[in-house]
Each structure stands twice: as C-alpha cells, then as structure tokens.
Motif scaffolding. Sequence first.
Motif, PDB file in Angstrom:
ATOM      1  N   LYS A  81       0.839  -1.209   0.000  1.00  0.00           N
ATOM      2  CA  LYS A  81       0.000   0.000   0.000  1.00  0.00           C
ATOM      3  C   LYS A  81       0.872   1.256   0.000  1.00  0.00           C
ATOM      4  O   LYS A  81       0.598   2.208  -0.730  1.00  0.00           O
ATOM      5  CB  LYS A  81      -0.936   0.007   1.202  1.00  0.00           C
ATOM      6  CG  LYS A  81      -1.895   1.172   1.177  1.00  0.00           C
ATOM      7  CD  LYS A  81      -2.929   1.090   2.276  1.00  0.00           C
ATOM      8  CE  LYS A  81      -3.887   2.265   2.171  1.00  0.00           C
ATOM      9  NZ  LYS A  81      -4.921   2.212   3.205  1.00  0.00           N
ATOM     10  N   THR A  82       1.933   1.241   0.806  1.00  0.00           N
ATOM     11  CA  THR A  82       2.847   2.380   0.827  1.00  0.00           C
ATOM     12  C   THR A  82       3.424   2.629  -0.561  1.00  0.00           C
ATOM     13  O   THR A  82       3.516   3.773  -1.016  1.00  0.00           O
ATOM     14  CB  THR A  82       3.989   2.126   1.837  1.00  0.00           C
ATOM     15  OG1 THR A  82       3.417   1.969   3.135  1.00  0.00           O
ATOM     16  CG2 THR A  82       4.990   3.260   1.843  1.00  0.00           C
ATOM     17  N   THR A  83       3.773   1.554  -1.247  1.00  0.00           N
ATOM     18  CA  THR A  83       4.314   1.679  -2.606  1.00  0.00           C
ATOM     19  C   THR A  83       3.308   2.335  -3.537  1.00  0.00           C
ATOM     20  O   THR A  83       3.632   3.283  -4.257  1.00  0.00           O
ATOM     21  CB  THR A  83       4.683   0.282  -3.152  1.00  0.00           C
ATOM     22  OG1 THR A  83       5.613  -0.327  -2.267  1.00  0.00           O
ATOM     23  CG2 THR A  83       5.285   0.378  -4.538  1.00  0.00           C
ATOM     24  N   ARG A  84       2.095   1.845  -3.534  1.00  0.00           N
ATOM     25  CA  ARG A  84       1.074   2.344  -4.467  1.00  0.00           C
ATOM     26  C   ARG A  84       0.676   3.790  -4.202  1.00  0.00           C
ATOM     27  O   ARG A  84       0.241   4.489  -5.114  1.00  0.00           O
ATOM     28  CB  ARG A  84      -0.164   1.454  -4.413  1.00  0.00           C
ATOM     29  CG  ARG A  84       0.049   0.095  -5.041  1.00  0.00           C
ATOM     30  CD  ARG A  84      -1.247  -0.677  -5.156  1.00  0.00           C
ATOM     31  NE  ARG A  84      -1.916  -0.868  -3.884  1.00  0.00           N
ATOM     32  CZ  ARG A  84      -1.779  -1.921  -3.090  1.00  0.00           C
ATOM     33  NH1 ARG A  84      -0.958  -2.892  -3.436  1.00  0.00           N
ATOM     34  NH2 ARG A  84      -2.438  -2.003  -1.960  1.00  0.00           N
ATOM     35  N   TYR A  85       0.793   4.250  -2.956  1.00  0.00           N
ATOM     36  CA  TYR A  85       0.355   5.598  -2.627  1.00  0.00           C
ATOM     37  C   TYR A  85       1.483   6.609  -2.538  1.00  0.00           C
ATOM     38  O   TYR A  85       1.279   7.734  -2.108  1.00  0.00           O
ATOM     39  CB  TYR A  85      -0.473   5.587  -1.336  1.00  0.00           C
ATOM     40  CG  TYR A  85      -1.833   4.981  -1.576  1.00  0.00           C
ATOM     41  CD1 TYR A  85      -2.871   5.760  -2.069  1.00  0.00           C
ATOM     42  CD2 TYR A  85      -2.062   3.632  -1.362  1.00  0.00           C
ATOM     43  CE1 TYR A  85      -4.115   5.199  -2.317  1.00  0.00           C
ATOM     44  CE2 TYR A  85      -3.302   3.068  -1.612  1.00  0.00           C
ATOM     45  CZ  TYR A  85      -4.323   3.854  -2.088  1.00  0.00           C
ATOM     46  OH  TYR A  85      -5.559   3.302  -2.346  1.00  0.00           O
ATOM     47  N   ARG A  86       2.671   6.221  -2.987  1.00  0.00           N
ATOM     48  CA  ARG A  86       3.772   7.182  -3.062  1.00  0.00           C
ATOM     49  C   ARG A  86       3.418   8.250  -4.091  1.00  0.00           C
ATOM     50  O   ARG A  86       2.877   7.936  -5.156  1.00  0.00           O
ATOM     51  CB  ARG A  86       5.067   6.503  -3.515  1.00  0.00           C
ATOM     52  CG  ARG A  86       5.590   5.437  -2.596  1.00  0.00           C
ATOM     53  CD  ARG A  86       6.330   5.960  -1.425  1.00  0.00           C
ATOM     54  NE  ARG A  86       7.420   6.833  -1.830  1.00  0.00           N
ATOM     55  CZ  ARG A  86       8.054   7.635  -1.007  1.00  0.00           C
ATOM     56  NH1 ARG A  86       7.724   7.682   0.239  1.00  0.00           N
ATOM     57  NH2 ARG A  86       9.032   8.390  -1.436  1.00  0.00           N
ATOM     58  N   PRO A  87       3.731   9.505  -3.813  1.00  0.00           N
ATOM     59  CA  PRO A  87       3.449  10.544  -4.814  1.00  0.00           C
ATOM     60  C   PRO A  87       4.150  10.293  -6.150  1.00  0.00           C
ATOM     61  O   PRO A  87       3.640  10.689  -7.201  1.00  0.00           O
ATOM     62  CB  PRO A  87       3.980  11.825  -4.156  1.00  0.00           C
ATOM     63  CG  PRO A  87       3.962  11.537  -2.695  1.00  0.00           C
ATOM     64  CD  PRO A  87       4.238  10.057  -2.564  1.00  0.00           C
ATOM     65  N   ALA A 137      14.715   2.788  -6.488  1.00  0.00           N
ATOM     66  CA  ALA A 137      14.730   4.064  -5.780  1.00  0.00           C
ATOM     67  C   ALA A 137      13.810   4.008  -4.550  1.00  0.00           C
ATOM     68  O   ALA A 137      14.161   4.521  -3.482  1.00  0.00           O
ATOM     69  CB  ALA A 137      14.300   5.185  -6.727  1.00  0.00           C
ATOM     70  N   PHE A 138      12.663   3.377  -4.681  1.00  0.00           N
ATOM     71  CA  PHE A 138      11.741   3.236  -3.567  1.00  0.00           C
ATOM     72  C   PHE A 138      12.384   2.435  -2.430  1.00  0.00           C
ATOM     73  O   PHE A 138      12.337   2.835  -1.272  1.00  0.00           O
ATOM     74  CB  PHE A 138      10.447   2.570  -4.011  1.00  0.00           C
ATOM     75  CG  PHE A 138       9.549   2.197  -2.869  1.00  0.00           C
ATOM     76  CD1 PHE A 138       8.774   3.169  -2.247  1.00  0.00           C
ATOM     77  CD2 PHE A 138       9.491   0.893  -2.401  1.00  0.00           C
ATOM     78  CE1 PHE A 138       7.960   2.831  -1.170  1.00  0.00           C
ATOM     79  CE2 PHE A 138       8.677   0.549  -1.330  1.00  0.00           C
ATOM     80  CZ  PHE A 138       7.912   1.530  -0.713  1.00  0.00           C
ATOM     81  N   VAL A 139      12.991   1.318  -2.759  1.00  0.00           N
ATOM     82  CA  VAL A 139      13.603   0.469  -1.740  1.00  0.00           C
ATOM     83  C   VAL A 139      14.746   1.201  -1.045  1.00  0.00           C
ATOM     84  O   VAL A 139      14.906   1.123   0.174  1.00  0.00           O
ATOM     85  CB  VAL A 139      14.095  -0.862  -2.354  1.00  0.00           C
ATOM     86  CG1 VAL A 139      14.971  -1.629  -1.369  1.00  0.00           C
ATOM     87  CG2 VAL A 139      12.909  -1.708  -2.803  1.00  0.00           C
TER      88      VAL A 139
END
Length: 113
Positions: free
Chosen positions: A85-91, A110-112
């Motif tokens: 969920k955190t991944t999908r809702y990143r700006p 980059a996210f990781v």
Amino acid sequence: MDIFSRKIVGWQVYDSESGQLASDVMFDICQREQIVPNQVVLLSDNGSTMKGATMLATLMALGVTPVFSSPKCSNDNPHNESIFKTTRYRPSYPKNPFVSLMTARQWVGAFVH
C-alpha cells in the motif's frame, strides 16, 4: 521483508512470474544476507509460484521454512500488505503503466533505497 527490522531484504521486477525466477531471488537473498539453514521463515501467498516444486525444493535446500497465508484471506500478512500500500500511494508512483521493464526496476530500486 524482515518483519523485525522492516528492511526489504530482496526484490526484483520481471515481466513474468515463474518458480525458477522466485527461486533465484530467494537463493540470492540467502547468499547476500548470509542466512543460515533454519534461521528464516518465509511467509507467502498460496500462489502456484510459491507452492511449486521448484520453489519448495529451493527453500528446502536453503533451510528456509515456508509458511503460506490462509486461503482466500488477503490480509493475514499485514506487514507485506502495508509495504504494498505504501508503494502504491507514493506521490512518485506512476499514474500510467511503466514504459519499460527497466523503468519499473529503476522506480522500485529508488523506492527500496
């Protein structure tokens, strides 16, 4: 993801799903993180990739104990569900599909990080 530290210990993005690819990722994680037999439990879904003979043989060889989520229960692994969920809702999460496999890999890297 290590539940204790919340560290993402391994990830990969492929254009298809297979037991061999999943096994390769798990082998890499165990080598890189210096995981010894009987040190780790892998909680995964009930998908054919995770329950297939290739993946189960790899887990057995590595000494990793597989545990599977409850059938038809999408929320019995809250730690992984939370990171998804955190991944999908990143700006910065793209509104449209990734233009290439490499673009997807770069974004996840980059996210990781």
